[in-house]
Design a protein around this motif. Structure first.
Motif, PDB file in Angstrom:
ATOM      1  N   THR A   1       6.828 -88.641  31.893  1.00  9.42           N
ATOM      2  CA  THR A   1       6.553 -87.285  31.421  1.00  9.42           C
ATOM      3  C   THR A   1       5.926 -86.048  32.243  1.00  9.42           C
TER       4      THR A   1
ATOM      5  N   GLU B   1       4.608 -82.429  31.694  1.00 17.86           N
ATOM      6  CA  GLU B   1       4.367 -81.246  30.778  1.00 17.86           C
ATOM      7  C   GLU B   1       3.920 -80.217  31.218  1.00 17.86           C
ATOM      8  N   MET B   2       3.742 -78.788  30.587  1.00 21.76           N
ATOM      9  CA  MET B   2       3.453 -77.713  30.867  1.00 21.76           C
ATOM     10  C   MET B   2       1.851 -77.633  30.427  1.00 21.76           C
TER      11      MET B   2
ATOM     12  N   PRO C   1       3.199 -77.134  35.860  1.00 21.18           N
ATOM     13  CA  PRO C   1       3.465 -78.619  35.425  1.00 21.18           C
ATOM     14  C   PRO C   1       2.421 -79.630  35.713  1.00 21.18           C
TER      15      PRO C   1
ATOM     16  N   PRO D   1       9.755 -80.422  31.413  1.00 19.72           N
ATOM     17  CA  PRO D   1       9.703 -79.430  30.206  1.00 19.72           C
ATOM     18  C   PRO D   1      10.893 -78.566  30.254  1.00 19.72           C
ATOM     19  N   ASN D   2      11.185 -77.849  29.300  1.00 21.60           N
ATOM     20  CA  ASN D   2      12.384 -76.856  29.099  1.00 21.60           C
ATOM     21  C   ASN D   2      11.888 -75.536  29.539  1.00 21.60           C
ATOM     22  N   GLU D   3      10.923 -75.210  29.873  1.00 19.47           N
ATOM     23  CA  GLU D   3      10.478 -73.959  30.470  1.00 19.47           C
ATOM     24  C   GLU D   3      11.114 -73.464  31.618  1.00 19.47           C
TER      25      GLU D   3
END
Length: 558
Positions: A197, A199-200, A205, A349-351
């Protein structure tokens, strides 16, 4: 029979039995049969000695038989009589280290010879038809079979509109499988059992931290023998913190793990193993140096959120049973989530990230990494020179000074009526003090400079990996631009171009996460390195000062 050759890479000799060679330098090879991964030959300067076989391309006369014989082939390639190992010429730089067999890497007692055949008929250990059909494992023998191109849902249905492939099929972008992933040539596997995974974080990232962090100690390097003393090797006690049960590993076990990591984690900077050495492997200084550097290597491995979770790494740390070891080893070598398939394991992430901004950040990191690499090399050179002075120049100068004081004391004793025993004794003791200080200077690198050089060596290896890793992202950016151009020209559906862009985002997130992890570790490691060095320097000069102060007091009551 001697033959000509050419150096593929630059190699710096480590001891008197080896010679340095420069890239593209013409060489004379005395015998093309490598011994433990080393060749003996002569460089253009007339120096004779050993150098790594995989750094050299040998020019051989063509065979008169009907069989095809490569007139030019790297040592250890299929065209050579020696057992095959992948040519360094066809590998990214960061994948060359650790390939050259150590003296104890005979594999005879470690695993059985076996043939591993992929499902599509091609030989290989990774289970991927798009990868090179040869494994780095010298104990796996391959059956040559006709290549059958894998037909997947994208490449078979839209061949006419696909973005062009790189002409250089040996580039790291192609060999890593990232090109195939970005272009959508990798079918989604519903049985993906592993996931990493991203993540921000506050600085962009980052890898998600391991839920079960741990450390691992490496201790007690012990010289062992087998075959009634014919074979000698060094065994290390490796103890992970999460179970505190030690296992015993030889260097070849570390080397096997290192090569599995290189093949799997193509977009992660895997630290280089400590260098191999053709001679002097059992000398105390070399064993101690290798242990220190293996400890640093292991610390980096356990601190990495992705590498530390690798099943093969867990097998390396936990397995103490020989039979289970072989089964786990083969399972790791048949791992399907390698190369392009490994890219499917990322959860991003979706960002939204603008690809141009990502490209600018990558360029900035590239500039930083080049500057840091240059500065680390400079510091390594300066520290190495200082070690040489500690062991030689400083010791000799203080010994000369001490000897000169001793001579003065002896001269004062030649005329007894005017001889002051107390003064003579004090001057003689001063001479002894400076001789002791010379010995202290010679011993001091063991406490500070050697540890600094160990850390710098680790970072030289990490930094050397990034040009190839950054090249993966650059290749992905190029495919995005090409696909968008083709979409604008009506040669590709916009959905396909969007798919290329989406997969490029995955590569970008992974590279940025690795960049941020590097910065995080760099700050911790260099803080510790500088603190340790300065503390040892302070303690050293305090000891020197105390010796001088005690000597000074001898003159107080004269």
């Amino acid at each position: 029979m001697s033959m000509k050759g050419k150096a593929l890479f630059t190699f710096q000799s480590e001891n008197k039995e080896e010679i340095s060679i420069q890239e593209n330098e013409e060489l004379v090879i005395f015998d093309d049969n490598s011994v433990d991964g080393w060749l003996q030959g002569e460089n253009s300067k007339g120096q004779k000695g050993l150098f790594p076989a995989s750094y050299v391309e040998v020019f051989r006369p063509r065979s008169n038989s009907n069989q095809t014989d490569c007139s030019i082939s790297p040592v250890g390639s299929p065209g050579n009589d020696s057992s095959f190992s992948p040519s360094a010429a066809n590998m990214p730089f960061h994948m060359q280290q650790g390939y050259y067999d150590d003296d104890d890497d005979d594999w005879d007692d470690w695993d059985d010879s076996s043939t591993v055949v992929d499902d599509d008929g091609r030989s290989g250990t990774n289970g991927h038809s798009h990868q090179s059909p040869h494994s780095n494992n010298p104990n796996v023998h391959y059956c040559a079979k006709p290549y059958m191109e894998r037909q997947d849902s994208i490449s078979s249905s839209r061949k006419g509109s696909m973005v062009g492939r790189n002409l250089n099929r040996f580039s790291s972008f192609v060999r890593s499988g990232v090109e195939a992933f970005v272009l959508g040539d990798v079918p989604m596997n519903a049985k993906i059992a592993e996931s990493y995974t991203i993540e921000m974080g506050p600085k962009g990232p980052q890898w998600k931290e391991s839920p079960t962090p741990f450390s691992c100690s490496i201790e007690d390097p012990t010289k062992q023998t087998k075959f009634k003393g014919i074979k000698t090797y060094i065994s290390y006690r490796v103890t992970p913190s999460h179970n505190a049960r030690p296992v015993y590993r030889r260097y070849k076990h570390f080397d096997w793990l290192y090569n599995r990591l290189l093949h799997k984690f193509t977009i992660i900077s895997v630290p280089h193993l400590p260098e191999k050495q053709a001679t002097g492997r059992f000398e105390e200084d070399f064993i101690e140096k290798r242990k220190r550097r293996l400890i640093l290597w292991m610390d980096h491995m356990t601190s990495h959120p992705v590498l530390s979770q690798y099943e093969g790494f867990e097998h390396f740390l936990m397995c103490a049973d020989d039979k289970q070891w072989k089964l786990g080893k083969r399972r790791a070598e048949k791992d399907e989530m390698m190369g392009a398939n490994f890219m499917l394991t990322f959860q991003i992430p979706n960002e939204h990230q603008d690809l141009q901004d990502v490209e600018e950040r990558v360029d900035s990191f590239k500039t930083f990494a080049k500057k840091m690499d240059d500065s680390v090399m400079q510091l390594t050179h300066v520290a190495s020179e200082l070690v040489r002075k500690h062991l030689g120049g400083f010791r000799k100068e203080f010994q000369r000074l001490g000897n000169a004081f001793q001579n003065v004391s002896q001269a004062f004793m030649l005329d007894p009526p005017h001889c002051s025993d107390a003064l003579n004794t004090a001057i003689s003791h001063t001479g002894c003090t400076y001789e002791n200080i010379g010995e202290m200077f010679a011993e001091q690198p063991n406490y500070d400079l050697f540890h600094m050089l160990d850390k710098l060596s680790l970072y030289q290896g990490l930094l050397a990996n990034f040009p190839d890793i950054i090249h993966l992202q650059k290749g992905a950016f190029a495919k995005v631009k090409e696909s968008q151009r083709m979409s604008d020209e009506g040669k590709m559906d916009q959905d396909e171009a969007d798919g290329v862009r989406k997969r490029c985002r995955t590569v970008g997130f992974a590279l940025q996460a690795e960049m941020n992890h590097f910065h995080q570790r760099r700050e911790v490691d260099f803080k510790e390195m500088m603190q340790a060095y300065l503390k040892q320097q302070i303690a050293f000069y305090l000891r020197v000062g105390q010796q001088l102060e005690r000597t000074l007091h001898m003159y107080d009551n004269l």
